[in-house]
Enzyme design. Structure first.
Site, mmCIF file in Angstrom:
data_model
loop_
_atom_site.group_PDB
_atom_site.id
_atom_site.type_symbol
_atom_site.label_atom_id
_atom_site.label_comp_id
_atom_site.label_asym_id
_atom_site.label_seq_id
_atom_site.Cartn_x
_atom_site.Cartn_y
_atom_site.Cartn_z
ATOM 1 N N ARG A 38 0.827 -1.214 0.000
ATOM 2 C CA ARG A 38 0.000 0.000 0.000
ATOM 3 C C ARG A 38 0.859 1.261 0.000
ATOM 4 O O ARG A 38 0.441 2.301 -0.519
ATOM 5 C CB ARG A 38 -0.892 0.034 1.235
ATOM 6 C CG ARG A 38 -2.045 -0.909 1.099
ATOM 7 C CD ARG A 38 -2.989 -0.798 2.264
ATOM 8 N NE ARG A 38 -4.142 -1.639 2.015
ATOM 9 C CZ ARG A 38 -5.083 -1.885 2.896
ATOM 10 N NH1 ARG A 38 -5.028 -1.339 4.094
ATOM 11 N NH2 ARG A 38 -6.097 -2.659 2.597
ATOM 12 N N LYS A 199 -17.086 -11.805 4.475
ATOM 13 C CA LYS A 199 -17.933 -10.719 4.995
ATOM 14 C C LYS A 199 -19.331 -10.773 4.395
ATOM 15 O O LYS A 199 -19.748 -9.895 3.650
ATOM 16 C CB LYS A 199 -17.289 -9.377 4.688
ATOM 17 C CG LYS A 199 -15.996 -9.138 5.446
ATOM 18 C CD LYS A 199 -15.477 -7.757 5.128
ATOM 19 C CE LYS A 199 -13.976 -7.657 5.300
ATOM 20 N NZ LYS A 199 -13.379 -6.774 4.309
ATOM 21 N N GLY A 353 -8.648 -7.006 -0.021
ATOM 22 C CA GLY A 353 -7.311 -7.244 0.524
ATOM 23 C C GLY A 353 -6.873 -8.688 0.380
ATOM 24 O O GLY A 353 -5.799 -8.988 -0.162
ATOM 25 N N GLY A 376 -14.045 -2.834 0.324
ATOM 26 C CA GLY A 376 -15.387 -2.269 0.448
ATOM 27 C C GLY A 376 -15.618 -1.144 -0.542
ATOM 28 O O GLY A 376 -16.687 -1.047 -1.165
HETATM 29 P P1 ADP Z 1 -11.422 -9.550 0.726
HETATM 30 O O1 ADP Z 1 -10.419 -9.066 1.743
HETATM 31 O O2 ADP Z 1 -10.756 -10.022 -0.514
HETATM 32 O O3 ADP Z 1 -12.517 -8.544 0.494
HETATM 33 P P2 ADP Z 1 -12.950 -10.923 2.707
HETATM 34 O O4 ADP Z 1 -12.318 -10.043 3.723
HETATM 35 O O5 ADP Z 1 -14.402 -10.815 2.491
HETATM 36 O O6 ADP Z 1 -12.158 -10.813 1.317
HETATM 37 O O7 ADP Z 1 -12.706 -12.447 3.076
HETATM 38 C C1 ADP Z 1 -11.423 -12.992 3.190
HETATM 39 C C2 ADP Z 1 -11.443 -14.087 4.219
HETATM 40 O O8 ADP Z 1 -12.411 -15.062 3.894
HETATM 41 C C3 ADP Z 1 -10.134 -14.801 4.310
HETATM 42 O O9 ADP Z 1 -9.542 -14.468 5.548
HETATM 43 C C4 ADP Z 1 -10.512 -16.277 4.245
HETATM 44 O O10 ADP Z 1 -9.861 -17.047 5.225
HETATM 45 C C5 ADP Z 1 -11.988 -16.239 4.516
HETATM 46 N N1 ADP Z 1 -12.689 -17.416 3.963
HETATM 47 C C6 ADP Z 1 -12.813 -17.777 2.678
HETATM 48 N N2 ADP Z 1 -13.468 -18.948 2.560
HETATM 49 C C7 ADP Z 1 -13.795 -19.324 3.823
HETATM 50 C C8 ADP Z 1 -14.489 -20.446 4.386
HETATM 51 N N3 ADP Z 1 -14.976 -21.424 3.603
HETATM 52 N N4 ADP Z 1 -14.627 -20.497 5.721
HETATM 53 C C9 ADP Z 1 -14.124 -19.524 6.500
HETATM 54 N N5 ADP Z 1 -13.466 -18.455 6.052
HETATM 55 C C10 ADP Z 1 -13.302 -18.346 4.721
HETATM 56 MG MG MG Z 2 -10.666 -8.733 3.826
#
Ligand code: ADP
Ligand code: MG
Length: 396
Positions: A38, A199, A353, A376
């Protein structure tokens, strides 16, 4: 939507307040920065401003100090790293208000850099307090926002300050607006969205909005579990947000009526414990054993997703397919990254992220049209919402 950038105004000799996203992961034990990408992203903006003879005053948040000074969330380690990256002294203000910081800001020479302490050490930042915004603005003559990741927040340093100073975008913000605008307003079709991650509560609304924009939605990761449950299958101990099972059902019904195809995992990797070295196996999504949990999507699911992606002209991917922090359960996300990387002339946009981390784990980040610095923020943008931090900048 076009916004003025630092190229459109004269910054020579001026004090410029540069809002950045230096919210980097820091090892609490050693104070070392675990990932400085970043920071590196903003170097072209900082470099340009310094070359133009601006006096650069940098403000950022770090973590969630909840309006109180917290030494663990000081930007001190960031200042040290920034000095190495720009090969120039970075002056540090241990607060962002008061006589001392005013003195520091006003004694800067062209090309100098001053880093303010964590903007969220004051509750007024997140409250978008006008007096606080005015005090920050009084340090500078120009306001530049390069913190795309917080552009969906109405805070003093992302929105409030722009009322008091000429307000323009930095290069990070400019690139985000360029790439995301096309997907949000004029996407090449077919347009496929891939949504995963954890999320669920925040992403459910996004899914609903995307139904009006996309041709297909592929759902994986923790996000999919709630949908699988809504379909009537037992997901054992998997991550599920019970209160969203009904919304998941509604999303599927709406998709059907709008002619948008939603694809869910057909096979999944389940583990006995939420641990990297847990016993694990691949099962049909209809046969998750009681007491086990879904950790990743299976091979067949990726095959099906790959087929659904064939011929796509716009692809947006937010949220990993599995628990990418644990090696054995990162496989589905890695394979999906490989599929996207071969989609020749499609616009491929990665947001979030952890999703960005997943594509970096396999060295594919450069294969995509755009890897967004905001999770987000990029989702809200893709929904077609105007982000307050962007709206506050001057139109070009
Ligand atoms: P991003 O940061 O790309 O927006 P999120 O923050 O929504 O994505 O989600 C990322 C998290 O989702 C990771 O920490 C990952 O471990 C978790 N994750 C993905 N699949 C699963 C699952 N089946 N069960 C629990 N956690 C999960
Ligand atoms: Mg995330």
């Amino acid at each position: 939507m076009k916004k003025k950038t630092i190229r459109d105004i004269d910054v020579t000799g001026k004090r410029v307040f540069l809002r950045v996203d230096f919210n980097v992961p820091i090892d609490v034990a050693t104070g070392s920065i675990l990932d400085d990408s970043r920071m590196k992203a903003v170097l072209p903006t900082i470099g340009y401003l310094r070359e133009q003879g601006a006096k650069v005053i940098i403000g950022s948040h770090l973590g969630r100090p909840k309006g109180k000074r917290d030494p663990k969330l000081s930007l001190g380690p960031v200042a040290a790293r920034l000095g190495e990256l720009i090969e120039h002294e970075v002056k540090v203000a241990n607060c962002c208000l008061g006589a001392e910081v005013q003195e520091a800001a006003h004694s800067l020479e062209p090309g100098d850099v001053l880093l303010l302490e964590n903007l969220r050490f004051h509750a007024e930042e997140e409250a978008n307090d006008p007096e606080y915004a005015k005090a920050l603005a009084s340090l500078a003559e120009v306001y530049v926002n390069d913190a795309f990741g917080t552009a969906h927040r109405v805070h003093a340093s992302t929105v409030g300050m722009a009322r008091y100073l000429p307000a323009v975008a930095g290069f990070v913000m400019e690139k985000e607006i360029d790439y995301l605008s096309r997907a949000a307003h004029d996407p090449a079709r077919p347009y496929v969205a891939i949504i995963g991650g954890a999320k669920i509560s925040t992403k459910m609304a996004v899914l609903e909005h995307l139904l009006d924009k996309v041709d297909k939605i592929l759902i994986g990761g923790g996000m999919a579990n709630t949908f699988v449950k809504a379909e009537g299958f037992d997901v054992g101990e998997s991550l599920v947000e019970e209160e969203y099972v009904d919304s998941a059902r509604e999303v599927m019904e709406k998709a059907e009526s709008k002619g948008v195809r939603i694809l869910l995992p057909t096979d999944v990797i389940v583990a006995e414990r939420f641990e990297a070295d847990s016993p694990a196996k691949r099962v049909s999504v209809k046969d998750v054993p009681a007491g086990w949990r879904i950790m990743d999507v299976g091979e067949t699911t990726i095959d099906v997703f790959a087929a659904a992606l064939r011929g796509a002209k716009t692809v947006v991917w937010n949220g990993p397919m599995g628990v990418i922090e644990m090696g054995p359960f990162a496989h589905g996300s890695h394979r999906l990254a490989g599929v996207l990387a071969t989609l020749g002339d499609a616009d491929t946009i990665i947001g979030g992220g952890e999703t960005a981390a997943a594509v970096e784990q396999v060295g594919l980040a450069s294969k995509f049209s755009h890897v967004s610095t905001g999770g987000g923020a990029s989702l809200e943008f893709l929904e077609g919402k105007e982000l307050p931090g962007i709206a506050a900048l001057e139109d070009a």
